[in-house]
Design a protein around this motif. Structure first.
Motif, mmCIF file in Angstrom:
data_model
loop_
_atom_site.group_PDB
_atom_site.id
_atom_site.type_symbol
_atom_site.label_atom_id
_atom_site.label_comp_id
_atom_site.label_asym_id
_atom_site.label_seq_id
_atom_site.Cartn_x
_atom_site.Cartn_y
_atom_site.Cartn_z
ATOM 1 N N ALA A 216 18.566 11.826 67.112
ATOM 2 C CA ALA A 216 20.001 11.844 67.421
ATOM 3 C C ALA A 216 20.714 10.648 66.789
ATOM 4 C CB ALA A 216 20.204 11.849 68.931
ATOM 5 N N ARG A 217 20.106 9.472 66.834
ATOM 6 C CA ARG A 217 20.722 8.278 66.225
ATOM 7 C C ARG A 217 20.824 8.426 64.716
ATOM 8 N NH1 ARG A 217 17.524 5.892 70.230
ATOM 9 N NH2 ARG A 217 15.822 5.497 68.773
ATOM 10 N N SER A 218 19.797 9.005 64.104
ATOM 11 C CA SER A 218 19.818 9.202 62.654
ATOM 12 C C SER A 218 20.942 10.155 62.256
ATOM 13 C CB SER A 218 18.466 9.750 62.180
ATOM 14 O OG SER A 218 18.507 10.085 60.804
ATOM 15 N N VAL A 219 21.068 11.271 62.972
ATOM 16 C CA VAL A 219 22.113 12.244 62.664
ATOM 17 C C VAL A 219 23.495 11.635 62.856
ATOM 18 C CG1 VAL A 219 23.164 14.402 63.465
ATOM 19 C CG2 VAL A 219 20.680 14.268 63.130
ATOM 20 N N GLU A 220 23.653 10.868 63.930
ATOM 21 C CA GLU A 220 24.961 10.250 64.174
ATOM 22 C C GLU A 220 25.295 9.220 63.105
ATOM 23 O OE1 GLU A 220 27.536 8.127 67.758
ATOM 24 O OE2 GLU A 220 25.393 8.501 68.034
ATOM 25 N N GLN A 221 24.294 8.480 62.636
ATOM 26 C CA GLN A 221 24.539 7.487 61.597
ATOM 27 C C GLN A 221 24.987 8.157 60.295
ATOM 28 O OE1 GLN A 221 21.263 4.839 60.936
ATOM 29 N NE2 GLN A 221 22.281 3.712 59.301
ATOM 30 N N THR A 222 24.410 9.317 59.987
ATOM 31 C CA THR A 222 24.775 10.031 58.757
ATOM 32 C C THR A 222 26.140 10.700 58.860
ATOM 33 O OG1 THR A 222 22.456 10.456 58.198
ATOM 34 C CG2 THR A 222 24.092 11.898 57.191
ATOM 35 N N THR A 223 26.414 11.348 59.977
ATOM 36 C CA THR A 223 27.606 12.193 60.090
ATOM 37 C C THR A 223 28.781 11.501 60.777
ATOM 38 O OG1 THR A 223 26.939 13.115 62.242
ATOM 39 C CG2 THR A 223 26.128 14.226 60.245
ATOM 40 N N GLY A 224 28.489 10.419 61.508
ATOM 41 C CA GLY A 224 29.544 9.778 62.295
ATOM 42 C C GLY A 224 29.868 10.529 63.572
ATOM 43 N N CYS A 225 29.028 11.502 63.938
ATOM 44 C CA CYS A 225 29.267 12.335 65.120
ATOM 45 C C CYS A 225 27.975 12.463 65.915
ATOM 46 C CB CYS A 225 29.770 13.710 64.694
ATOM 47 S SG CYS A 225 30.074 14.856 66.054
ATOM 48 N N ALA A 226 28.032 12.136 67.210
ATOM 49 C CA ALA A 226 26.849 12.299 68.058
ATOM 50 C C ALA A 226 26.524 13.780 68.190
ATOM 51 C CB ALA A 226 27.091 11.697 69.431
ATOM 52 N N LEU A 288 12.846 8.401 58.660
ATOM 53 C CA LEU A 288 11.428 8.576 58.980
ATOM 54 C C LEU A 288 10.542 7.758 58.044
ATOM 55 C CD1 LEU A 288 11.300 12.423 59.641
ATOM 56 C CD2 LEU A 288 10.628 10.652 61.263
ATOM 57 N N GLY A 289 11.011 7.566 56.809
ATOM 58 C CA GLY A 289 10.197 6.851 55.834
ATOM 59 C C GLY A 289 10.342 5.351 55.858
ATOM 60 N N GLU A 290 11.237 4.847 56.674
ATOM 61 C CA GLU A 290 11.424 3.389 56.712
ATOM 62 C C GLU A 290 10.192 2.703 57.271
ATOM 63 O OE1 GLU A 290 15.291 2.380 58.503
ATOM 64 O OE2 GLU A 290 15.789 2.011 56.409
ATOM 65 N N GLY A 291 9.920 1.507 56.763
ATOM 66 C CA GLY A 291 8.672 0.815 57.064
ATOM 67 C C GLY A 291 8.455 0.473 58.518
ATOM 68 N N ASP A 292 9.528 0.268 59.272
ATOM 69 C CA ASP A 292 9.326 -0.175 60.650
ATOM 70 C C ASP A 292 9.304 0.978 61.645
ATOM 71 O OD1 ASP A 292 11.963 0.534 60.502
ATOM 72 O OD2 ASP A 292 12.710 -1.168 61.661
ATOM 73 N N LEU A 293 9.253 2.221 61.169
ATOM 74 C CA LEU A 293 9.260 3.347 62.085
ATOM 75 C C LEU A 293 8.074 3.310 63.036
ATOM 76 C CD1 LEU A 293 10.350 6.094 63.051
ATOM 77 C CD2 LEU A 293 8.926 7.165 61.296
ATOM 78 N N ARG A 294 6.893 3.034 62.498
ATOM 79 C CA ARG A 294 5.687 3.005 63.329
ATOM 80 C C ARG A 294 5.839 2.000 64.461
ATOM 81 N NH1 ARG A 294 0.587 4.719 62.226
ATOM 82 N NH2 ARG A 294 1.193 5.116 60.073
ATOM 83 N N THR A 295 6.385 0.831 64.137
ATOM 84 C CA THR A 295 6.562 -0.197 65.162
ATOM 85 C C THR A 295 7.611 0.220 66.184
ATOM 86 O OG1 THR A 295 5.991 -1.903 63.562
ATOM 87 C CG2 THR A 295 7.144 -2.609 65.561
ATOM 88 N N ARG A 296 8.755 0.763 65.708
ATOM 89 C CA ARG A 296 9.841 1.155 66.615
ATOM 90 C C ARG A 296 9.407 2.263 67.566
ATOM 91 N NH1 ARG A 296 14.003 3.461 63.649
ATOM 92 N NH2 ARG A 296 12.901 3.314 61.676
ATOM 93 N N LEU A 297 8.806 3.309 67.018
ATOM 94 C CA LEU A 297 8.370 4.417 67.865
ATOM 95 C C LEU A 297 7.189 4.030 68.730
ATOM 96 C CD1 LEU A 297 9.498 7.323 68.098
ATOM 97 C CD2 LEU A 297 10.375 6.024 66.162
ATOM 98 N N GLY A 298 6.338 3.168 68.227
ATOM 99 C CA GLY A 298 5.210 2.698 69.028
ATOM 100 C C GLY A 298 5.663 1.982 70.275
ATOM 101 N N ARG A 299 6.725 1.166 70.134
ATOM 102 C CA ARG A 299 7.265 0.466 71.301
ATOM 103 C C ARG A 299 7.827 1.461 72.309
ATOM 104 N NH1 ARG A 299 9.516 -3.382 67.598
ATOM 105 N NH2 ARG A 299 11.517 -2.307 67.737
#
Length: 306
Positions: A216-226, A288-299
């Motif tokens: 949801a955050r990714s889509v909102e960042q791209t489109t400007g709409c939640a 999804l391809g950003e380097g810190d995804l594993r750390t963010r989702l792991g937390r």
């Protein structure tokens, strides 16, 4: 597909997340995520009393009419506004589902038929009725020969019906529960069978799962709409192969709209939604391809995604 998933769940199809696209948005001008699908269970109800038809004058009042029996049997499955009366078919409605549906508007204006607001489960919003609840539908009902009626009491009648159901409904008890319900109401003559056509199991990812927040955050960042978040699609698709067999979180991102004439000869796609969808998916796969995804989702999930 289910057999393929069972065969390869530990090798070729091993994953954490399914991202797929199907179906319409909740509204054309707002991105949508849905997290599963309602199940679809076809049911046939049959009353077969005798061989052939018999003169309605000579035998009227002496022979039971299967069409009348089946009409009354169907009338005890729901009330006059379509509220389900089979106790086992009335599902739980989790608080997390109610929360995400609280701001979802379903009215059909501009891209579909106007809805009947006094139809279905009383006390539920239109969004809760279609995305969080079960519905029983009579798809076809025949007795005698409708195109060429004659003055005769038919011997048999048949109704093709369907239960659209959500997670929390025991799929193995759908027909047995209806059998018990009809018997309690005296309709022992009604035979029940699993109907022909598609059969789908219900599925739903918890709306509070961290992967949902990420998408949801990714889509909102791209489109400007939640985006609108739906706990499950109102229709059915084989999402259970991914959710139950492969054990995946499932997030579906539709790029169509309700007025697309789905499955009809003039099915179409709106160019602005397609264009926005391309950007939205590119942004999601970038994130999804950003380097810190594993750390963010792991937390957030307590595990390390593959």
């Amino acid at each position: 597909m289910r057999e393929l998933c069972v065969k390869h769940k530990d090798d070729l199809l091993r994953a954490d997340l399914l991202i797929a696209s199907d179906g319409p948005r909740a509204a054309p001008d707002r991105p949508t995520l849905f997290l599963g699908a309602r199940g679809g269970h076809p049911i046939e109800l049959i009353v077969d009393l005798r061989e052939g038809a018999h003169h309605s004058g000579n035998w009227g009042g002496l022979l039971a009419n299967p069409g009348i029996i089946l009409a009354h049997a169907l009338a005890c499955v729901t009330d006059a506004r379509g509220t389900i009366r089979v106790p086992e078919w009335r599902p739980p409605l989790p608080a997390s589902v109610r929360r995400v549906l609280a701001d979802v508007e379903v009215d059909g204006s501009g891209n579909g038929p106007g809805i009947d607001r006094d139809w279905g489960e009383a006390g539920l919003s239109p969004a809760e009725r279609v995305f969080g609840w079960n519905s029983f539908e009579v798809l076809a009902f025949t007795t005698g020969t409708p195109d060429r009626p004659v003055n005769a009491i038919p011997g048999q009648t048949r109704a093709h019906c369907q239960l659209r159901y959500v997670v929390g409904t025991d799929v193995d008890d759908i027909i047995p529960a209806l059998r018990r319900h009809l018997d309690r109401h005296g309709f022992t003559q009604v035979e029940l069978r699993r109907g022909r056509g598609g059969f789908f199991r219900a599925s739903r990812l918890d709306p509070e799962d961290p992967w949902v927040g990420f998408a949801a955050r990714s889509v909102e960042q791209t489109t400007g709409c939640a985006p609108t978040i739906l706990p499950n699609f109102g229709g059915s698709l084989p999402n259970d192969s991914f959710a139950d067999v492969l054990g995946l979180r499932t997030i579906w991102i539709p790029h169509s709209y309700a007025g697309c004439s789905q499955h009809a000869p003039d099915e179409h796609l709106l160019a602005p939604i397609a264009r926005e969808g391309l950007g939205m998916m590119a942004g999601l796969f970038w994130d999804l391809g950003e380097g810190d995804l594993r750390t963010r989702l792991g937390r957030e999930t307590g595990e390390a995604p593959a």
